[in-house]
Enzyme design. Structure first.
Site, PDB file in Angstrom:
ATOM      1  N   LYS A  66     -17.525   2.894 -22.144  1.00 48.98           N
ATOM      2  CA  LYS A  66     -17.474   2.069 -23.346  1.00 48.98           C
ATOM      3  C   LYS A  66     -18.159   0.710 -23.199  1.00 48.98           C
ATOM      4  O   LYS A  66     -18.593   0.130 -24.193  1.00 48.98           O
ATOM      5  CB  LYS A  66     -16.018   1.879 -23.795  1.00 48.98           C
ATOM      6  N   GLU A  78     -21.631  -7.100 -34.294  1.00 49.60           N
ATOM      7  CA  GLU A  78     -20.828  -8.284 -33.954  1.00 49.60           C
ATOM      8  C   GLU A  78     -19.433  -7.884 -33.481  1.00 49.60           C
ATOM      9  O   GLU A  78     -18.886  -8.481 -32.546  1.00 49.60           O
ATOM     10  CB  GLU A  78     -20.721  -9.210 -35.168  1.00 49.60           C
ATOM     11  N   ASP A 102     -12.577   1.626 -32.941  1.00 47.40           N
ATOM     12  CA  ASP A 102     -11.175   1.560 -32.530  1.00 47.40           C
ATOM     13  C   ASP A 102     -10.425   0.462 -33.276  1.00 47.40           C
ATOM     14  O   ASP A 102      -9.229   0.597 -33.559  1.00 47.40           O
ATOM     15  CB  ASP A 102     -11.061   1.317 -31.020  1.00 47.40           C
ATOM     16  N   GLY A 124      -0.048  -4.357 -22.852  1.00 47.98           N
ATOM     17  CA  GLY A 124      -1.200  -3.798 -22.149  1.00 47.98           C
ATOM     18  C   GLY A 124      -2.381  -4.737 -22.195  1.00 47.98           C
ATOM     19  O   GLY A 124      -2.431  -5.659 -23.021  1.00 47.98           O
ATOM     20  N   THR A 151       0.561  -7.065 -14.927  1.00 47.40           N
ATOM     21  CA  THR A 151      -0.198  -8.032 -14.145  1.00 47.40           C
ATOM     22  C   THR A 151      -0.534  -9.213 -15.055  1.00 47.40           C
ATOM     23  O   THR A 151      -1.369  -9.098 -15.951  1.00 47.40           O
ATOM     24  CB  THR A 151      -1.492  -7.404 -13.596  1.00 47.40           C
ATOM     25  N   LYS A 154      -4.188 -10.322 -15.811  1.00 51.52           N
ATOM     26  CA  LYS A 154      -4.966  -9.517 -16.760  1.00 51.52           C
ATOM     27  C   LYS A 154      -4.634  -9.913 -18.202  1.00 51.52           C
ATOM     28  O   LYS A 154      -5.526 -10.000 -19.059  1.00 51.52           O
ATOM     29  CB  LYS A 154      -4.697  -8.033 -16.533  1.00 51.52           C
ATOM     30  N   TYR A 214       0.248   9.201 -28.453  1.00 51.47           N
ATOM     31  CA  TYR A 214       0.621  10.207 -29.442  1.00 51.47           C
ATOM     32  C   TYR A 214       0.928  11.573 -28.824  1.00 51.47           C
ATOM     33  O   TYR A 214       1.123  12.561 -29.549  1.00 51.47           O
ATOM     34  CB  TYR A 214      -0.460  10.344 -30.524  1.00 51.47           C
TER      35      TYR A 214
END
Length: 282
Positions: A66, A78, A102, A124, A151, A154, A214
């Site tokens: 990705k 953009e 997404d 996440g 973490t 992150k 899901y």
């Protein structure tokens, strides 16, 4: 000549994308074919040459490409630049564009349900979390957005990038979110099944829960949310609407979500496919 589309990534496993897009071609009587092309990182450069030569009219991109694929296209939207990752390639006037659907996949299920978070927490710090944070902070303009991860470094890095708040994992339930999005693998079928990323005691009737996992349909977080009387957005909705947006970019046509949803539910859950409930459609 039949129009060529497909998906690259590794591993692709049992991807539902061919089912969705080939159904769409049939639904609109288009001469197109969508297929999986398993592609290792070291094979990406050669595949992108093939894409231009074939030509392949549209491409879905999943892990681990990705970000890397952005170096092989002519232009990045953009939104794709803001997210720092793309999942859709398409042609416009001879220019190969990369975009990220997404974010649309995340935001659209909230819009159709009239959900407008005021204090949103994303669990996440990976790719799905990036799309969620971008959608909440940039697309929807939510007043308070925070990200948390096991973490902290992150979470802090992602928060700095989008100008939102980082919350320590152990403090996530105390932050007081009215909207919680799970963008971790916790709850996913396999070794994380049965595990919830968010304390059940922090959920209530005024909480909206969007579990991006899901499979299975009823994760532990989903079960906890239902028990607490929270508003639930099913995880399959993000996949559905990102695919709808991909199809639109490639063909200019909109897949009917009310026809596509039962197809996906049947493919995922078979005879155990959940029927639509009032919570699913409001």
């Amino acid at each position: 000549m039949q129009r060529q589309f497909g998906i690259i990534g590794h591993p692709l496993g049992h991807t539902l994308s061919p089912l969705v897009h080939n159904w769409g071609f049939s639904r609109f009587d288009l001469d197109g074919r969508y297929r999986p092309w398993p592609t290792l990182p070291e094979e990406l450069a050669a595949f992108m040459v093939r894409l231009r030569q074939t030509p392949i009219e549209g491409l879905s991109v999943t892990i681990p490409h990705k970000t890397a694929v952005m170096g092989y296209v002519d232009a990045v939207t953009e939104l794709g630049q803001a997210v720092g990752a793309v999942n859709t390639l398409y042609w416009r006037d001879g220019v190969l564009w990369a975009d990220n659907t997404d974010v649309e996949g995340f935001c659209r299920p909230l819009a159709v349900r009239g959900i407008a978070p005021k204090k949103a927490l994303v669990l996440g710090a990976g790719g799905a979390a990036r799309a969620a944070v971008a959608g909440l902070a940039r697309r929807m303009g939510v007043a308070e957005v925070a990200v948390t991860a096991r973490t902290l470094e992150k979470a802090e890095a992602l928060a700095r990038e989008f100008g939102v708040t980082a919350v320590a994992w152990d403090d996530r339930a105390q932050w007081g979110a009215d909207f919680v999005a799970n963008a971790t693998p916790m709850g996913m079928a396999g070794r994380f099944e049965g595990v919830s990323p968010y304390p059940a005691g922090a959920l209530g009737p005024r909480t909206v829960v969007f579990d991006l996992v899901y499979n299975p349909h009823e994760t532990q977080l989903v079960l906890d949310a239902v028990a607490a009387g929270a508003c639930l957005v099913p995880g399959i909705e993000m996949f559905l609407y990102q695919a709808v947006e991909q199809f639109r970019l490639w063909t200019g046509l909109t897949l009917p979500d009310d026809e596509l949803r039962p197809l996906l539910l049947e493919a995922l859950y078979g005879n155990d496919s959940p029927g639509e409930t009032e919570d699913d459609i409001t």
